[in-house]
Design a protein around this motif. Structure first.
Motif, PDB file in Angstrom:
ATOM      1  N   GLU A 134       0.813  -1.216   0.000  1.00  0.00           N
ATOM      2  CA  GLU A 134       0.000   0.000   0.000  1.00  0.00           C
ATOM      3  C   GLU A 134       0.848   1.268   0.000  1.00  0.00           C
ATOM      4  N   TYR A 135       2.161   1.118   0.231  1.00  0.00           N
ATOM      5  CA  TYR A 135       3.061   2.275   0.206  1.00  0.00           C
ATOM      6  C   TYR A 135       3.811   2.330  -1.128  1.00  0.00           C
ATOM      7  N   LYS A 136       3.852   3.512  -1.702  1.00  0.00           N
ATOM      8  CA  LYS A 136       4.584   3.754  -2.948  1.00  0.00           C
ATOM      9  C   LYS A 136       5.793   4.629  -2.631  1.00  0.00           C
ATOM     10  N   TYR A 140       7.771   7.247   1.542  1.00  0.00           N
ATOM     11  CA  TYR A 140       6.863   6.117   1.389  1.00  0.00           C
ATOM     12  C   TYR A 140       5.459   6.642   1.653  1.00  0.00           C
ATOM     13  N   ASP A 141       4.645   6.710   0.603  1.00  0.00           N
ATOM     14  CA  ASP A 141       3.315   7.311   0.693  1.00  0.00           C
ATOM     15  C   ASP A 141       2.224   6.253   0.590  1.00  0.00           C
ATOM     16  N   SER A 142       1.257   6.355   1.493  1.00  0.00           N
ATOM     17  CA  SER A 142       0.038   5.564   1.380  1.00  0.00           C
ATOM     18  C   SER A 142      -1.151   6.519   1.426  1.00  0.00           C
ATOM     19  N   ASP A 143      -2.347   5.974   1.378  1.00  0.00           N
ATOM     20  CA  ASP A 143      -3.541   6.831   1.443  1.00  0.00           C
ATOM     21  C   ASP A 143      -3.697   7.474   2.815  1.00  0.00           C
ATOM     22  N   GLN A 148       2.487   9.146   5.515  1.00  0.00           N
ATOM     23  CA  GLN A 148       3.749   9.195   4.774  1.00  0.00           C
ATOM     24  C   GLN A 148       4.899   8.970   5.756  1.00  0.00           C
TER      25      GLN A 148
END
Length: 233
Positions: A122-124, A187-190, A193
């Motif tokens: 889920e993290y980009k 590392y970003d998720s909805d 971060q």
């Protein structure tokens, strides 16, 4: 220790000052168009030149049996050739995309975090690097090393400066006056971060690391990295 400076710009001058403070002697200060006269007097060479000069500088030192430290980035497509030449000549060579002691700790932190995050899809991940406007290559060699550290410890396969695919790490490179070097990894998720960041306050950290690496390389044979210098292997 007698040092040849291959590249005598802003970095070369800071390296000179720190080397002199540590009791060393400078026997060659080479700018891009100068000759290698005086190289044979050197115990070690430190290359902070430009991408077009780096391979020639490294080759000349290895052919002359002079240990060589290179912090020049932007020429790595020929890195394996320099490794082969070093082994052929039984020389000593360290390349570092960044010689800052702090950045090399940051490399290890980056790899460890990538391993921790690798199963959390889920993290980009993405990256940003900021440097002074005189820097010739983009992204920075340090950013490429950081990206490689993530790739080796995750499902990512490559990096890009364009719109990324799922298997690509996006790197944004910015050039702003008087910024020695800042690298951030996100590392970003909805829902949140995670960010790790290294900020260089001056060129002195890079210069000190290069001189420390040169001191460490004396009397050794082979191809090494800052991991070896700092005993991080």
């Amino acid at each position: 220790m007698k040092i040849a400076l291959l590249g005598y710009g802003k970095m070369g001058k800071v390296i000179e000052r720190i080397a002199l403070e540590r009791g060393h002697e400078i026997v060659l200060r080479k700018s891009s168009n100068d000759t290698f006269e005086g190289l044979q007097q050197a115990d070690v060479a430190i290359d902070f030149s430009v991408p077009d000069s780096a391979v020639n500088n490294i080759s000349e030192c290895l052919a002359s049996n002079i240990p060589i430290i290179s912090g020049t980035t932007g020429w790595l497509e020929q890195y394996n050739e320099m490794v082969a030449l070093c082994n052929e000549k039984k020389g000593a060579f360290i390349y570092g995309s960044n010689f800052s002691l702090g950045v090399n700790i940051f490399f290890e932190l980056n790899a460890y975090l990538a391993k921790m995050m690798s199963h959390l899809k889920e993290y980009k991940v993405s990256m940003e690097e900021i440097h002074h406007t005189q820097k010739l290559d983009a992204p920075s060699g340090t950013a490429i090393s950081l990206a490689q550290g993530i790739i080796e410890n995750s499902h990512y396969a490559s990096w890009t400066m364009e719109t990324p695919k799922d298997s690509e790490i996006h790197i944004e490179a910015k050039r702003i006056e008087n910024i020695p070097g800042t690298h951030s990894i996100f590392y970003d998720s909805d829902v949140d971060q995670i960010e790790i960041k290294h900020t260089a306050h001056s060129r002195e950290g890079f210069a000190l690391g290069a001189v420390v690496a040169a001191e460490w390389l004396m009397g050794k044979k082979g191809v090494f990295t800052m991991k070896d210098v700092l005993n991080l292997t």
